[in-house]
Design a protein around this motif. Structure first.
Motif, mmCIF file in Angstrom:
data_model
loop_
_atom_site.group_PDB
_atom_site.id
_atom_site.type_symbol
_atom_site.label_atom_id
_atom_site.label_comp_id
_atom_site.label_asym_id
_atom_site.label_seq_id
_atom_site.Cartn_x
_atom_site.Cartn_y
_atom_site.Cartn_z
ATOM 1 N N ARG A 317 60.906 -44.876 55.890
ATOM 2 C CA ARG A 317 59.705 -44.031 55.952
ATOM 3 C C ARG A 317 59.185 -43.930 57.392
ATOM 4 N NH1 ARG A 317 55.252 -42.647 52.577
ATOM 5 N NH2 ARG A 317 56.178 -43.792 50.819
ATOM 6 N N GLN A 318 59.096 -45.069 58.090
ATOM 7 C CA GLN A 318 58.615 -45.044 59.464
ATOM 8 C C GLN A 318 59.534 -44.222 60.360
ATOM 9 O OE1 GLN A 318 58.485 -49.332 59.931
ATOM 10 N NE2 GLN A 318 56.238 -49.306 60.096
ATOM 11 N N PHE A 319 60.829 -44.334 60.114
ATOM 12 C CA PHE A 319 61.780 -43.584 60.924
ATOM 13 C C PHE A 319 61.570 -42.076 60.752
ATOM 14 C CE2 PHE A 319 65.774 -41.236 61.072
ATOM 15 C CZ PHE A 319 66.202 -41.508 62.364
ATOM 16 N N CYS A 320 61.541 -41.621 59.511
ATOM 17 C CA CYS A 320 61.433 -40.183 59.259
ATOM 18 C C CYS A 320 60.063 -39.631 59.625
ATOM 19 C CB CYS A 320 61.769 -39.876 57.789
ATOM 20 S SG CYS A 320 63.516 -40.108 57.388
ATOM 21 N N GLN A 321 59.006 -40.380 59.344
ATOM 22 C CA GLN A 321 57.671 -39.907 59.695
ATOM 23 C C GLN A 321 57.453 -39.903 61.202
ATOM 24 O OE1 GLN A 321 54.904 -42.339 57.465
ATOM 25 N NE2 GLN A 321 55.061 -41.035 55.642
ATOM 26 N N GLY A 322 58.057 -40.854 61.900
ATOM 27 C CA GLY A 322 57.883 -40.913 63.343
ATOM 28 C C GLY A 322 58.702 -39.889 64.097
ATOM 29 N N LEU A 323 59.827 -39.473 63.513
ATOM 30 C CA LEU A 323 60.741 -38.583 64.238
ATOM 31 C C LEU A 323 60.621 -37.133 63.824
ATOM 32 C CD1 LEU A 323 62.897 -38.729 66.409
ATOM 33 C CD2 LEU A 323 64.602 -39.151 64.648
ATOM 34 N N TYR A 324 60.263 -36.887 62.552
ATOM 35 C CA TYR A 324 60.232 -35.521 62.033
ATOM 36 C C TYR A 324 58.835 -35.219 61.498
ATOM 37 C CZ TYR A 324 65.165 -36.594 62.231
ATOM 38 O OH TYR A 324 66.398 -36.998 62.655
ATOM 39 N N ALA A 325 58.288 -34.100 61.945
ATOM 40 C CA ALA A 325 56.916 -33.755 61.590
ATOM 41 C C ALA A 325 56.782 -33.356 60.127
ATOM 42 C CB ALA A 325 56.418 -32.620 62.495
ATOM 43 N N ARG A 326 57.801 -32.702 59.580
ATOM 44 C CA ARG A 326 57.702 -32.199 58.212
ATOM 45 C C ARG A 326 57.792 -33.346 57.206
ATOM 46 N NH1 ARG A 326 61.656 -27.401 56.671
ATOM 47 N NH2 ARG A 326 60.430 -26.488 58.363
ATOM 48 N N LYS A 327 56.964 -33.285 56.165
ATOM 49 C CA LYS A 327 56.976 -34.312 55.132
ATOM 50 C C LYS A 327 58.226 -34.178 54.277
ATOM 51 C CE LYS A 327 54.103 -36.250 51.441
ATOM 52 N NZ LYS A 327 52.847 -36.094 50.657
ATOM 53 N N GLN A 328 58.844 -35.324 53.915
ATOM 54 C CA GLN A 328 60.079 -35.320 53.142
ATOM 55 C C GLN A 328 59.943 -36.221 51.925
ATOM 56 O OE1 GLN A 328 61.234 -36.757 56.581
ATOM 57 N NE2 GLN A 328 62.371 -35.052 57.430
#
Length: 376
Positions: A317-328
């Motif tokens: 979660r930290q990786f994706c939220q920190g690197l990509y702005a769009r929510k997944q």
């Protein structure tokens, strides 16, 4: 109550339809023997390795594998002449012209060390040889990989021979290096249903090609062993190795993350459950990859910087939220990270959480950030 003779609805069942496998368990073992034999040969290219698989299984009983020019063309090699030159460099001898002769006339290729007699490399009987040869042809011509490059079809053979329908298997250690980079494409094409750093599940469309149906080993437990008891967090840490305890302490004490003890203990102590990816998740991943065509270098750089600052890796979660702005979605986040691991841009120490870090593919492309001083 239905009247006598009235048709009744079939009883619903959750039982999956049986799979018409191409190989028996013993024939699957023979297919793996064939691939291990080819993997042991000093061949450099996927073209030559794929050609060697076809020739070797045809030569298994007599020492001579017959191949027509049409057979050669159906393999769709990138450079057929170079592949022939590679296998002839092993001492294999073609009794004719495969590339310039009549495409319908078989050309025998003599393979030293194969054939009947003691000490032969592939001691297959007639039926065994025929079934494995047929499996080879049908697997490389399966719809998901039929039009793919030789490395993709060669990888399909290895994963099918070592795979089982619906069950996760480890990527075979003998998989040629020429095939490893193309594994994510097998997932995208549907030959694989799942793929992570070191494991895979065959796709539904190719379940019939599976060659390894060895049952998983039953867990061994002493008959008088007590039922498993839930350890306290302190007891769990006391039983952990020194290296694992240091990692736990880094996560627990990270002032930047500010995670609660409950959140950390639950992540470390829970039993991992394999994620299942449906068509919706795979479609979301395909759209994400179109928007992020080359995510690897940026992902590895982020993981390295996060680790230097926090003294532990990011969670998914930290990786994706920190690197990509769009929510997944959670499944998309897991799929993104697994594919970056499969491509070598990231690695981790499964199932230990907060261990994401740059992988081998990033070692020469991502500068190592200066090590930050731990916050006081």
């Amino acid at each position: 109550m239905p009247s006598p003779g009235a048709p009744t609805a079939p009883t619903p069942t959750n039982t999956a339809p049986p799979v018409a496998y191409l190989l028996t368990e013993q024939q699957g073992a023979a297919a793996r023997t064939l691939l291990a034999y080819v993997a042991s040969l000093p061949l450099r290219t996927a073209d030559a390795q794929l050609l060697a698989v076809v020739v070797a299984i045809r030569a298994a009983r007599t020492g001579v594998g017959n191949l027509t020019g049409q057979d050669l063309r159906s393999l769709r090699l990138g450079d057929a002449e170079a592949a022939i030159a590679e296998i002839t460099g092993l001492g294999w001898q073609a009794r004719g012209d495969l590339t310039g002769g009549n495409p319908d006339v078989p050309v025998g290729i003599v393979v030293p060390g194969l054939g009947e007699g003691p000490g032969t490399g592939l001691p297959f009987g007639k039926v065994m040889r025929s079934r494995v040869s047929g499996w080879t042809t049908r697997t490389v011509n399966a719809k998901p990989v039929k039009k793919g490059p030789p490395a993709m079809r060669l990888a399909a053979l290895y994963l099918a021979a070592h795979g089982e329908a619906g069950r996760r298997r480890a990527v075979p250690a003998g998989l040629p290096a020429t095939c490893r980079a193309i594994l994510p494409d097998l997932l995208a094409k549907g030959f694989l249903r799942e793929l992570d750093g070191d494991g895979y599940v065959l796709g539904e469309a190719v379940r019939h090609t599976a060659g390894d149906r060895t049952p998983p080993p039953a867990p061994v437990r002493p008959p008088d062993a007590p039922a498993e008891q839930q350890l306290s967090w302190d007891d769990w840490k006391a039983q952990a190795s020194a290296a694992l305890r240091r990692h736990v302490e880094n996560v627990e004490g990270c002032t930047l993350c500010g995670l609660s003890t409950e959140r950390v203990s639950e992540a470390f102590m829970r039993k991992p459950v394999p994620a299942q990816f449906d068509d919706k998740a795979r479609a979301a991943y395909a759209r994400w990859r179109e928007a992020e065509p080359d995510p690897g270098p940026r992902a590895a750089e982020f993981a390295a910087a996060f680790r230097a600052e926090h003294h532990h890796g990011p969670s998914v979660r930290q990786f994706c939220q920190g690197l990509y702005a769009r929510k997944q979605s959670r499944r998309l986040r897991i799929l993104i990270v697994r594919q970056l691991i499969a491509e070598g841009w990231l690695t981790n120490t499964e199932p230990v959480p907060w261990t994401l870090r740059p992988g081998r593919a990033a070692q020469s492309g991502v500068p190592a950030p200066a090590r930050a001083r731990r916050p006081g």
